[in-house]
Motif scaffolding. Structure first.
Motif, PDB file in Angstrom:
ATOM      1  N   UNK A   3      58.793 123.053  33.162  1.00 38.86           N
ATOM      2  CA  UNK A   3      58.748 121.629  32.857  1.00 38.86           C
ATOM      3  C   UNK A   3      58.231 120.843  34.054  1.00 38.86           C
ATOM      4  N   UNK A   4      57.533 119.789  33.736  1.00 36.49           N
ATOM      5  CA  UNK A   4      57.084 118.836  34.753  1.00 36.49           C
ATOM      6  C   UNK A   4      57.714 117.487  34.418  1.00 36.49           C
ATOM      7  N   UNK A   5      57.499 116.525  35.259  1.00 30.97           N
ATOM      8  CA  UNK A   5      58.086 115.199  35.077  1.00 30.97           C
ATOM      9  C   UNK A   5      56.960 114.169  34.965  1.00 30.97           C
ATOM     10  N   UNK A   6      56.236 114.145  33.837  1.00 32.93           N
ATOM     11  CA  UNK A   6      55.050 113.288  33.722  1.00 32.93           C
ATOM     12  C   UNK A   6      55.349 111.790  33.728  1.00 32.93           C
ATOM     13  N   UNK A   7      56.570 111.405  33.374  1.00 32.56           N
ATOM     14  CA  UNK A   7      56.892 109.973  33.362  1.00 32.56           C
ATOM     15  C   UNK A   7      57.817 109.586  34.515  1.00 32.56           C
ATOM     16  N   UNK A  23      68.621 123.662  38.646  1.00 32.52           N
ATOM     17  CA  UNK A  23      68.980 124.628  37.601  1.00 32.52           C
ATOM     18  C   UNK A  23      68.141 125.896  37.697  1.00 32.52           C
ATOM     19  N   UNK A  24      66.920 125.784  38.160  1.00 36.43           N
ATOM     20  CA  UNK A  24      66.102 126.985  38.351  1.00 36.43           C
ATOM     21  C   UNK A  24      66.700 127.865  39.436  1.00 36.43           C
ATOM     22  N   UNK A  25      67.141 127.257  40.520  1.00 36.86           N
ATOM     23  CA  UNK A  25      67.785 128.036  41.595  1.00 36.86           C
ATOM     24  C   UNK A  25      69.117 128.613  41.134  1.00 36.86           C
ATOM     25  N   UNK A  26      69.910 127.787  40.449  1.00 35.20           N
ATOM     26  CA  UNK A  26      71.255 128.184  40.013  1.00 35.20           C
ATOM     27  C   UNK A  26      71.224 129.356  39.029  1.00 35.20           C
ATOM     28  N   UNK A  27      70.281 129.335  38.081  1.00 35.05           N
ATOM     29  CA  UNK A  27      70.262 130.339  37.019  1.00 35.05           C
ATOM     30  C   UNK A  27      69.255 131.465  37.251  1.00 35.05           C
ATOM     31  N   UNK A  28      68.266 131.229  38.113  1.00 35.57           N
ATOM     32  CA  UNK A  28      67.196 132.216  38.289  1.00 35.57           C
ATOM     33  C   UNK A  28      66.189 132.177  37.150  1.00 35.57           C
ATOM     34  N   UNK A  29      66.308 131.198  36.265  1.00 33.14           N
ATOM     35  CA  UNK A  29      65.391 131.035  35.135  1.00 33.14           C
ATOM     36  C   UNK A  29      64.433 129.886  35.411  1.00 33.14           C
ATOM     37  N   UNK A  30      63.283 129.902  34.757  1.00 36.09           N
ATOM     38  CA  UNK A  30      62.367 128.770  34.882  1.00 36.09           C
ATOM     39  C   UNK A  30      62.620 127.728  33.809  1.00 36.09           C
ATOM     40  N   UNK A  31      63.241 128.130  32.704  1.00 34.82           N
ATOM     41  CA  UNK A  31      63.515 127.234  31.584  1.00 34.82           C
ATOM     42  C   UNK A  31      64.750 127.704  30.830  1.00 34.82           C
ATOM     43  N   UNK A 100      53.174 121.080  30.752  1.00 37.70           N
ATOM     44  CA  UNK A 100      53.662 122.237  31.485  1.00 37.70           C
ATOM     45  C   UNK A 100      52.578 122.695  32.433  1.00 37.70           C
ATOM     46  N   UNK A 101      52.966 123.573  33.356  1.00 34.32           N
ATOM     47  CA  UNK A 101      51.949 124.165  34.223  1.00 34.32           C
ATOM     48  C   UNK A 101      52.189 125.623  34.345  1.00 34.32           C
TER      49      UNK A 101
END
Length: 101
Positions: A3-7, A23-31, A100-101
């Motif tokens: 996810x990005x923050x376009x707004x 949350x990415x650091x905490x869970x090891x997930x990207x989404x 997204x990127x």
């Protein structure tokens, strides 16, 4: 895809981009969802599993894109789809974006 923050959304807590990073650091997930093709009792399937630990399973633009891609692939390959949903609310700030990127 992430996810990005376009707004440039800011809540009363911390900036949205910082929340995603945390949350990415905490869970090891990207989404909040992982998708794959596999087998269940020898039957080929398409499966998506949401993780409530990633922002309560929040469904941002990437989660929606990954679910759509999974269903489209499964449809083209005539595979059954299983989605394990753990949804705690919408990230409305992303609702109108396909970013997204």
């Amino acid at each position: 895809m992430v996810s990005v923050d376009p707004i440039e959304f800011h809540s009363e807590e911390e900036p949205y981009r910082d929340r995603i990073d945390s949350y990415q650091r905490k869970t090891g997930l990207t989404e909040a969802i992982q998708t794959c093709i596999g087998q269940l009792n020898g039957i080929p399937i398409a499966i998506g599993v949401m993780d409530f630990q990633f922002m309560g399973g929040s469904m941002g633009s990437v989660v929606g894109k990954k679910i759509t891609s999974l269903i489209e692939y499964a449809t083209n390959e005539s595979l059954p789809v299983i989605i394990v949903c753990a949804f705690g609310g919408a990230r409305m700030q992303e609702g109108s974006f396909k970013a997204w990127k």
